[in-house]
Design an enzyme around this catalytic site. Structure first.
Site, mmCIF file in Angstrom:
data_model
loop_
_atom_site.group_PDB
_atom_site.id
_atom_site.type_symbol
_atom_site.label_atom_id
_atom_site.label_comp_id
_atom_site.label_asym_id
_atom_site.label_seq_id
_atom_site.Cartn_x
_atom_site.Cartn_y
_atom_site.Cartn_z
ATOM 1 N N GLN A 73 -7.784 -4.566 7.939
ATOM 2 C CA GLN A 73 -7.140 -3.467 8.637
ATOM 3 C C GLN A 73 -5.916 -4.033 9.345
ATOM 4 O OE1 GLN A 73 -5.933 -0.531 9.199
ATOM 5 N NE2 GLN A 73 -7.980 0.384 9.200
ATOM 6 N N GLU B 265 0.837 -1.204 0.000
ATOM 7 C CA GLU B 265 0.000 0.000 0.000
ATOM 8 C C GLU B 265 0.866 1.247 0.000
ATOM 9 O OE1 GLU B 265 -3.756 0.464 2.208
ATOM 10 O OE2 GLU B 265 -2.728 2.089 3.286
ATOM 11 N N LYS C 108 -20.914 -6.708 2.713
ATOM 12 C CA LYS C 108 -20.110 -6.110 1.644
ATOM 13 C C LYS C 108 -19.711 -7.154 0.599
ATOM 14 C CE LYS C 108 -17.148 -4.244 4.563
ATOM 15 N NZ LYS C 108 -15.999 -3.464 5.124
ATOM 16 N N HIS D 261 -8.047 3.291 -3.865
ATOM 17 C CA HIS D 261 -9.067 3.383 -2.824
ATOM 18 C C HIS D 261 -10.207 4.282 -3.298
ATOM 19 C CE1 HIS D 261 -6.416 2.228 0.880
ATOM 20 N NE2 HIS D 261 -6.107 1.516 -0.190
ATOM 21 N N HIS E 31 -14.358 -2.432 14.128
ATOM 22 C CA HIS E 31 -14.199 -1.016 13.807
ATOM 23 C C HIS E 31 -14.543 -0.207 15.049
ATOM 24 C CE1 HIS E 31 -15.060 2.929 12.086
ATOM 25 N NE2 HIS E 31 -14.393 2.561 11.016
ATOM 26 N N THR F 120 -3.929 5.014 -1.752
ATOM 27 C CA THR F 120 -4.945 5.682 -0.939
ATOM 28 C C THR F 120 -5.252 7.071 -1.493
ATOM 29 O OG1 THR F 120 -3.395 6.806 0.555
ATOM 30 C CG2 THR F 120 -3.952 4.515 1.070
#
Length: 296
Positions: free
Chosen positions: A184, A18, A173, A78, A157, A49
């Site tokens: 995450q 990333e 999702k 993203h 979360h 991102t």
């Protein structure tokens, strides 16, 4: 090429990476120098991102195109719900389509922080999308050719009411069109294996790629944990704190790099299809992790 197909065709565990676009154009040469060095890891794909509310969306597209055309990476950009209107998302996806970028990571995103004590909290109803699942459904309905990644949270979360609700939202999702999951960041391998086992028990058979972040400093660690709700084993935190006290940021980075390499090995042993490294745009740390891990 679609990441879901790349994963299916991958003959061995893989790395993915990333990146975040630099805020200043003056930092672009340094950014791409680091990216080119990371070609040595042969990442299956890279994610890019962008800022809250799509504040650096143009940079994201530019960087993704350069990573694809100049560096030879397969990019995934993203896409978040924050402040997003259907027309804006539609226009952005058309731009991706025009650049032959086939992959997105659909996220709710973090609400922008109030700029002053008098400013009210961010109003999620101000955009057309309130949840990542809304974004997934929209993309799947109007741009069915895209490969869609979604996020998974080993720990709930921070805004979730419970772990059970968090897992149900994750499953939703996928049902709405997610092709694979990227987690995450987390530090306890058992949290990843528990997440995968739970998703499998709920009928989700999509690949779940664990996200690993090498700790660079105690300050950055505390900030990231406050944003994403990650937990950290007490023994590991104590080791980082001792390193910070004795040797500062350099010692913390050394401990964080060694721990991340240990995490990668354990995750592959636990059956992870690959590992997604949060590079923080630092090539040296990621290359050191790969060296410590050895062949995947």
């Amino acid at each position: 090429m679609k990441i879901s197909q790349l994963i299916k065709n991958s003959p061995r565990p893989f790395y993915s990476l990333e990146f975040f676009p630099p805020k200043e154009n003056a930092h672009m040469p340094e950014f791409f120098e680091a990216a080119r060095k990371l070609k040595a890891m042969s990442p299956l794909f890279v994610s890019v991102t962008y800022g809250a509310g799509g504040s650096r969306q143009a940079n994201t597209l530019e960087v993704a195109c350069s990573l694809k055309n100049e560096c030879g990476f397969e990019p995934m950009t993203h896409l978040t719900c924050v402040g997003s209107q259907r027309e804006r998302i539609r226009d952005y996806l058309n731009q991706l389509r025009g650049q032959q970028i086939d992959n997105i990571l659909a996220l709710r995103g973090d609400a922008p922080k109030p700029k002053s004590a008098d400013e009210p909290p961010y109003d999620w109803s101000s955009g057309d999308f309130q949840h990542a699942s809304d974004l997934v459904k929209f993309v799947r309905a109007e741009f069915s050719e895209f490969c869609i990644g979604v996020a998974g949270y080993p720990a709930p979360h921070p805004e979730s009411e419970s772990l059970e609700k968090d897992r149900r939202y994750t499953v939703q999702k996928v049902k709405d069109g997610g092709d694979f999951l990227v987690t995450q960041l987390f530090f306890d391998v058992a949290e990843y294996t528990a997440l995968v086992a739970d998703l499998r028990s709920r009928g989700v058979d999509k690949p779940v790629i664990p996200g690993v972040m090498p700790v660079q400093s105690l300050e950055s660690l505390k900030y990231v944990m406050s944003m994403c709700g990650a937990n950290i084993p007490q023994d590991y935190y104590n080791e980082l704190a001792a390193a910070d006290k004795s040797g500062g940021a350099a010692a913390v980075r050394e401990v964080g790099t060694r721990y991340a390499a240990w995490q990668v090995r354990k995750l592959i042993e636990a059956g992870a299809p690959g590992v997604h490294l949060y590079t923080l745009n630092k090539s040296e740390t990621c290359l050191k992790i790969a060296e410590l891990v050895g062949a995947l």
